[in-house]
Design an enzyme around this catalytic site. Structure first.
Site, PDB file in Angstrom:
ATOM      1  N   TYR A 144      -2.788   5.474   1.064  1.00  0.00           N
ATOM      2  CA  TYR A 144      -1.780   6.405   0.548  1.00  0.00           C
ATOM      3  C   TYR A 144      -0.603   5.589  -0.022  1.00  0.00           C
ATOM      4  O   TYR A 144      -0.402   4.427   0.358  1.00  0.00           O
ATOM      5  CB  TYR A 144      -1.329   7.326   1.686  1.00  0.00           C
ATOM      6  CG  TYR A 144      -0.453   8.477   1.262  1.00  0.00           C
ATOM      7  CD1 TYR A 144      -0.977   9.521   0.507  1.00  0.00           C
ATOM      8  CD2 TYR A 144       0.894   8.514   1.609  1.00  0.00           C
ATOM      9  CE1 TYR A 144      -0.166  10.583   0.098  1.00  0.00           C
ATOM     10  CE2 TYR A 144       1.706   9.567   1.214  1.00  0.00           C
ATOM     11  CZ  TYR A 144       1.167  10.591   0.452  1.00  0.00           C
ATOM     12  OH  TYR A 144       1.968  11.633   0.042  1.00  0.00           O
ATOM     13  N   ASN A 188       2.460   5.134   0.532  1.00  0.00           N
ATOM     14  CA  ASN A 188       3.430   4.474   1.406  1.00  0.00           C
ATOM     15  C   ASN A 188       2.811   3.373   2.268  1.00  0.00           C
ATOM     16  O   ASN A 188       3.524   2.706   3.038  1.00  0.00           O
ATOM     17  CB  ASN A 188       4.142   5.484   2.303  1.00  0.00           C
ATOM     18  CG  ASN A 188       3.204   6.182   3.275  1.00  0.00           C
ATOM     19  OD1 ASN A 188       1.977   6.082   3.166  1.00  0.00           O
ATOM     20  ND2 ASN A 188       3.771   6.904   4.235  1.00  0.00           N
ATOM     21  N   LYS A 189       1.498   3.155   2.133  1.00  0.00           N
ATOM     22  CA  LYS A 189       0.825   2.139   2.951  1.00  0.00           C
ATOM     23  C   LYS A 189       1.065   0.737   2.384  1.00  0.00           C
ATOM     24  O   LYS A 189       1.628   0.559   1.313  1.00  0.00           O
ATOM     25  CB  LYS A 189      -0.684   2.429   3.011  1.00  0.00           C
ATOM     26  CG  LYS A 189      -1.045   3.748   3.680  1.00  0.00           C
ATOM     27  CD  LYS A 189      -0.587   3.801   5.106  1.00  0.00           C
ATOM     28  CE  LYS A 189      -1.265   4.873   5.943  1.00  0.00           C
ATOM     29  NZ  LYS A 189      -1.192   6.239   5.412  1.00  0.00           N
ATOM     30  N   GLN A 190       0.585  -0.265   3.138  1.00  0.00           N
ATOM     31  CA  GLN A 190       0.780  -1.652   2.723  1.00  0.00           C
ATOM     32  C   GLN A 190       0.177  -1.914   1.349  1.00  0.00           C
ATOM     33  O   GLN A 190       0.742  -2.653   0.541  1.00  0.00           O
ATOM     34  CB  GLN A 190       0.171  -2.606   3.756  1.00  0.00           C
ATOM     35  CG  GLN A 190       0.904  -2.645   5.088  1.00  0.00           C
ATOM     36  CD  GLN A 190       0.395  -1.637   6.097  1.00  0.00           C
ATOM     37  OE1 GLN A 190      -0.150  -0.587   5.723  1.00  0.00           O
ATOM     38  NE2 GLN A 190       0.564  -1.934   7.378  1.00  0.00           N
TER      39      GLN A 190
END
Length: 371
Positions: A178, A180-182
């Site tokens: 997603y 907002n993930k790394q």
């Protein structure tokens, strides 16, 4: 100027990778998907990876592949994004919650055995916020009771437990991509496993139940879903994965600066790492207010920060107190006190690789004034 809660890092490298796919006629089930799967398996130290269109889809496929269904119970954490429990409900099984440890915010392995019944089929543990769960203890309990193990590493790509990468534990594990993930593919996820049978089942089910090899396009041998990852997303993922080590370093820099500025602020509890964490890939930066603060106090602080153009969030709301779970299972306040206490006191602060030192100082100063 507004400081967002999260922001993906997209460069010309990612834009070129996606544009290159659009110059071809292969927009699905192509070379980029296979390449991304190969690189993800290498990252996690797994033999197989199957990319899909979300981390939630990856969890669902694993639950089905492990033959978890009606009448079965799966022990899991109430302090997580809701998908880690909903994936169990999809197949008619029952999530059985086990409280968490306050410092790590992960499932408390010392309480798991108390939750095991004749119906227990698996343990689903989450590497919350990028912090690895206590995998030695979890795997030992699972082996003793002959239980399957699912690692929800949606938030922990790049982290390591005693030198072993997150995503490598249990019968199967997942990553999520997603924004907002790394690393991100916009939407997306992956199943990771060492077991060919699980990988083949997940690959088939993700592609409408088609055969892995030798089948006809309109021949469906099992119940399946449209969980495929498009080629553009896979190309974006390959470019992002090549930058993972840099993302991890930049996130660690931001977390370190937050720790430095907030460590002496009264009534603020900064995140802590257990000794077994040999590498931390920070997903979010979440503080907890001291226990003298109520949920209403916390919410007032959130509103004040937002009025100052600082986005913030509440990670996580206890799953057992979500309306659906209270209605279906009769959960009430007080059943999982550690998770509930944290849910009412946590604040997710702005966190992403390109957050500047000046912006971190602004966030911390604003927070201190609100307390």
């Amino acid at each position: 100027m507004k400081i967002p809660l999260a922001r993906p890092s997209i460069t010309e490298k990612e834009r070129r990778a996606v544009a290159k796919v659009l110059e071809t006629s292969q927009l699905s089930l192509g070379r980029k998907q296979r390449e991304f799967e190969k690189r993800l398996a290498e990252q996690a130290g797994r033999k197989h990876a199957v990319v899909v269109n979300s981390g939630t889809a990856a969890l669902h496929l694993i639950v089905r592949a492990l033959d978890i269904g009606k009448g079965d119970e799966v022990i899991t954490t109430p302090f997580s994004f809701i998908a880690s429990s909903n994936c169990i409900l999809y197949e008619g099984a029952t999530p059985v919650f086990c409280d968490i440890k306050e410092k790590t915010r992960n499932i408390d392995a010392s309480q798991i055995e108390k939750k095991i019944t004749k119906k227990t089929k698996a343990i689903l543990a989450v590497d919350v916020f990028g912090h690895p769960a206590d995998w030695d203890a979890i795997l030992k309990i699972a082996a003793k009771h002959k239980l399957k193990v699912i690692e929800d590493s949606a938030e922990a790509i790049g982290s390591a437990y005693k030198g072993r990468p997150c995503g490598s534990f249990g019968d199967a594990s997942i990553f999520s991509f997603y924004p907002n993930k790394q690393i991100t593919t916009s939407e997306g996820g992956a199943v990771l496993t060492n077991l060919r049978e699980i990988a083949d089942l997940c690959r088939s089910m993700a592609n409408q139940g088609r055969k892995i090899e030798g089948g006809k396009w309109l021949e469906h041998v099992r119940l399946g879903y449209n969980y495929r990852m498009p080629e553009m997303e896979a190309a974006l993922g390959i470019a992002q994965l090549s930058r993972l080590s840099g993302f991890v370093r930049k996130r660690a820099r931001v977390a370190s600066l937050y720790n430095e500025l907030l460590s002496g602020v009264p009534n603020v509890e900064i995140p802590s790492l257990a000794p077994h964490v040999t590498k931390m890939s920070w997903f979010v930066y979440v503080i907890a207010l001291s226990k003298r603060y109520s949920r209403k106090n916390r919410d007032r602080i959130l509103e004040s920060l937002r009025k100052q153009s600082i986005q913030c969030g509440t990670y996580f709301q206890s799953i057992h107190l979500q309306p659906l779970y209270q209605k279906e299972f009769g959960y009430k306040k007080g059943m999982f006190p550690v998770a509930e206490s944290l849910s009412g006191r946590t604040i997710a602060l702005p966190f992403y690789p390109d957050l500047t030192a000046k912006e971190v100082v602004r966030v911390c100063s604003a927070l201190a004034r609100c307390l």
